[in-house]
Design an enzyme around this catalytic site. Structure first.
Site, PDB file in Angstrom:
ATOM      1  N   ASP A 255       1.042  -1.312  -0.018  1.00  0.00           N
ATOM      2  CA  ASP A 255       0.071   0.031  -0.132  1.00  0.00           C
ATOM      3  C   ASP A 255       0.802   1.208   0.077  1.00  0.00           C
ATOM      4  O   ASP A 255       0.180   2.485   0.174  1.00  0.00           O
ATOM      5  CB  ASP A 255      -0.867   0.180   1.216  1.00  0.00           C
ATOM      6  CG  ASP A 255      -0.190  -0.058   2.510  1.00  0.00           C
ATOM      7  OD1 ASP A 255       0.976   0.009   2.578  1.00  0.00           O
ATOM      8  OD2 ASP A 255      -0.861  -0.695   3.524  1.00  0.00           O
TER       9      ASP A 255
ATOM     10  N   GLU B 162       3.327   2.003   2.147  1.00  0.00           N
ATOM     11  CA  GLU B 162       3.824   2.720   3.417  1.00  0.00           C
ATOM     12  C   GLU B 162       5.341   2.183   3.667  1.00  0.00           C
ATOM     13  O   GLU B 162       5.597   1.050   3.189  1.00  0.00           O
ATOM     14  CB  GLU B 162       2.792   2.238   4.767  1.00  0.00           C
ATOM     15  CG  GLU B 162       1.673   3.080   4.651  1.00  0.00           C
ATOM     16  CD  GLU B 162       0.662   2.584   5.893  1.00  0.00           C
ATOM     17  OE1 GLU B 162       1.372   1.954   7.030  1.00  0.00           O
ATOM     18  OE2 GLU B 162      -0.371   2.996   5.809  1.00  0.00           O
TER      19      GLU B 162
ATOM     20  N   ARG C 275      13.320  27.894  -1.092  1.00  0.00           N
ATOM     21  CA  ARG C 275      12.686  28.854  -1.771  1.00  0.00           C
ATOM     22  C   ARG C 275      11.546  29.663  -1.423  1.00  0.00           C
ATOM     23  O   ARG C 275      11.352  30.955  -1.835  1.00  0.00           O
ATOM     24  CB  ARG C 275      12.900  28.598  -3.285  1.00  0.00           C
ATOM     25  CG  ARG C 275      14.333  28.329  -3.818  1.00  0.00           C
ATOM     26  CD  ARG C 275      14.278  27.668  -5.155  1.00  0.00           C
ATOM     27  NE  ARG C 275      13.857  26.499  -4.864  1.00  0.00           N
ATOM     28  CZ  ARG C 275      14.067  25.431  -6.103  1.00  0.00           C
ATOM     29  NH1 ARG C 275      14.255  25.808  -7.096  1.00  0.00           N
ATOM     30  NH2 ARG C 275      13.709  24.158  -5.815  1.00  0.00           N
ATOM     31  N   GLN C 276      10.559  29.052  -0.821  1.00  0.00           N
ATOM     32  CA  GLN C 276       9.197  29.495  -0.630  1.00  0.00           C
ATOM     33  C   GLN C 276       9.460  30.183   0.964  1.00  0.00           C
ATOM     34  O   GLN C 276       9.175  29.595   2.082  1.00  0.00           O
ATOM     35  CB  GLN C 276       8.204  28.474  -0.459  1.00  0.00           C
ATOM     36  CG  GLN C 276       6.709  28.912  -0.201  1.00  0.00           C
ATOM     37  CD  GLN C 276       6.019  29.539  -1.098  1.00  0.00           C
ATOM     38  OE1 GLN C 276       6.469  29.073  -2.364  1.00  0.00           O
ATOM     39  NE2 GLN C 276       5.325  30.526  -0.763  1.00  0.00           N
TER      40      GLN C 276
ATOM     41  N   HIS D 218      18.916  28.126   0.063  1.00  0.00           N
ATOM     42  CA  HIS D 218      18.565  29.344  -0.918  1.00  0.00           C
ATOM     43  C   HIS D 218      18.117  30.148   0.231  1.00  0.00           C
ATOM     44  O   HIS D 218      16.973  30.215   0.413  1.00  0.00           O
ATOM     45  CB  HIS D 218      17.677  28.855  -1.944  1.00  0.00           C
ATOM     46  CG  HIS D 218      17.380  30.153  -2.860  1.00  0.00           C
ATOM     47  ND1 HIS D 218      18.116  30.081  -3.756  1.00  0.00           N
ATOM     48  CD2 HIS D 218      16.474  31.038  -2.803  1.00  0.00           C
ATOM     49  CE1 HIS D 218      17.701  31.578  -4.459  1.00  0.00           C
ATOM     50  NE2 HIS D 218      16.484  32.025  -3.752  1.00  0.00           N
TER      51      HIS D 218
ATOM     52  N   LYS E 250      16.767  39.417 -12.914  1.00  0.00           N
ATOM     53  CA  LYS E 250      15.726  38.545 -13.223  1.00  0.00           C
ATOM     54  C   LYS E 250      14.600  38.693 -12.771  1.00  0.00           C
ATOM     55  O   LYS E 250      14.402  39.352 -11.493  1.00  0.00           O
ATOM     56  CB  LYS E 250      16.138  37.101 -12.649  1.00  0.00           C
ATOM     57  CG  LYS E 250      15.250  35.959 -13.124  1.00  0.00           C
ATOM     58  CD  LYS E 250      15.935  34.617 -12.683  1.00  0.00           C
ATOM     59  CE  LYS E 250      15.394  34.331 -11.279  1.00  0.00           C
ATOM     60  NZ  LYS E 250      15.768  32.998 -11.056  1.00  0.00           N
TER      61      LYS E 250
HETATM   62  C1  R5P Z   1      16.476  31.107  -7.326  1.00  0.00           C
HETATM   63  O1  R5P Z   1      16.631  32.079  -7.501  1.00  0.00           O
HETATM   64  C2  R5P Z   1      17.477  30.233  -7.500  1.00  0.00           C
HETATM   65  O2  R5P Z   1      18.643  30.834  -7.206  1.00  0.00           O
HETATM   66  C3  R5P Z   1      17.413  29.523  -8.984  1.00  0.00           C
HETATM   67  O3  R5P Z   1      17.938  30.782  -9.859  1.00  0.00           O
HETATM   68  C4  R5P Z   1      16.212  28.908  -9.387  1.00  0.00           C
HETATM   69  O4  R5P Z   1      15.653  28.183  -8.416  1.00  0.00           O
HETATM   70  C5  R5P Z   1      16.389  28.308 -10.655  1.00  0.00           C
HETATM   71  O5  R5P Z   1      15.141  27.604 -11.114  1.00  0.00           O
HETATM   72  P1  R5P Z   1      14.882  27.216 -12.603  1.00  0.00           P
HETATM   73  O6  R5P Z   1      16.124  26.680 -12.869  1.00  0.00           O
HETATM   74  O7  R5P Z   1      13.726  26.553 -12.404  1.00  0.00           O
HETATM   75  O8  R5P Z   1      14.886  28.632 -13.191  1.00  0.00           O
END
Ligand code: R5P
Length: 294
Positions: free
Chosen positions: A35, A37, A92-93, A125, A190
């Site tokens: 299942d 687990e 990242r979040q 990050h 960016k």
């Molecule tokens: C975000 O600022 C990180 O440093 C990377 O630039 C980012 O996570 C890269 O993500 P992706 O490869 O999906 O563009």
């Protein structure tokens, strides 16, 4: 008893860390029930300090494994648990970008802090915070950096690289890599518009005829480094390579890099991938030693 390094059988770099750190190692047995687990089995008698090696790419199931292993290890005698997670997921979040969004960095960081006395990772990050301890509530939360090793690796492949970070967050890693290799460096700007949509502006400097290395912490979809590479090629760079700490490279990421004119992709072995060239075991062993965790 000497500390023991525990790992799962799919952690191909755990043996190298055990060797570099002079630790004994043991594999955690894993049985998957029909299942889905898991039944996990640890060595039945553990020393007081246990180092668990688990890199947290594809993290969702691994977080459940960590919960079970950490609680079981304490029941089996471990008094001090150290997590070595070369890649630390969910960093990242780091804010609620829209009302109601979970701030996963804080939540996962608190979860790890409850399970482990120390958490060691590489180039997490950290964007809106400056120290890992602001996200991970363990007694020790330590971020080592692979950037100097990336710089030294690039130096083995030439002394004329221009290191380019694809966004403002990459400035910290690009500067360290450039210092280690004795290179010029600069960063792009960016804007992210979606999972696979980014727009990038190059810094104002001549790229014609230059060998450019795009350096970043993570490549996930690869769109960030691919877009920077494509612009660098269009600006006349004679060669563009990519060097990252964490080679997540989801889906068609590598194909995308190739079509952007990237000639080489190099990474550390924090996430097992064909592009791995830079071993992290020496850095991780050195970090454990400096923290008196061996
Ligand atoms: C975000 O600022 C990180 O440093 C990377 O630039 C980012 O996570 C890269 O993500 P992706 O490869 O999906 O563009």
């Amino acid at each position: 008893m000497q500390p023991l390094l525990l790992h799962f059988d799919d952690e191909t770099c755990a043996g190298a860390l055990a060797h570099a750190a002079g630790l004994g190692a043991a594999t955690i047995e894993r049985h998957r029930f029909p299942d889905g687990e898991l039944r996990l089995r640890l060595p039945p008698a553990l020393p007081s300090r246990v180092v668990l090696y688990r890199s947290l790419h594809q993290p969702n199931e691994k977080l459940v494994e960590l919960l079970i292993v950490a609680r079981a290890a304490r029941e089996l005698g471990a008094r001090e648990l150290v997590l070595v997670a070369p890649y630390l997921a969910y960093m990242r979040q780091d804010m609620a970008f829209r009302p109601g969004e979970a701030v996963s960095q804080r939540i996962v960081g608190a979860f790890l802090g409850e399970l482990f006395d120390a958490v060691i990772t590489v180039d997490p990050h950290l964007h809106r915070i400056s120290r890992l301890s602001e996200a991970v509530s363990a007694r020790l939360a330590i971020a080592a950096s692979a950037a100097p090793r990336i710089g030294a690796f690039l130096a083995e492949h030439g002394n004329d690289w221009l290191l380019l970070g694809p966004d403002a967050e990459s400035a910290q890693w690009v500067a360290q890599a450039a210092a280690a290799g004795g290179f010029e460096h600069a960063v792009c700007t960016k804007a992210r518009h979606g999972d696979r949509e980014v727009s990038i502006d190059l810094p104002d400097l001549p790229l014609r005829g230059r060998r450019v290395a795009i350096v970043d912490d993570i490549a996930s979809t690869g769109r960030t480094v691919a877009q920077a590479a494509s612009l660098a090629r269009a600006a006349g760079a004679s060669e563009v390579v990519v060097a990252v700490t964490h080679a997540l490279f989801a889906g068609d990421a590598l194909a995308h890099l190739q079509s952007a004119g990237v000639s080489q992709v190099w990474s550390t072995d924090s996430v097992p991938h064909a592009s791995n060239r830079i071993a992290l075991a020496p850095l991780l062993a050195q970090t454990l030693a400096e923290l008196s965790l061996l």
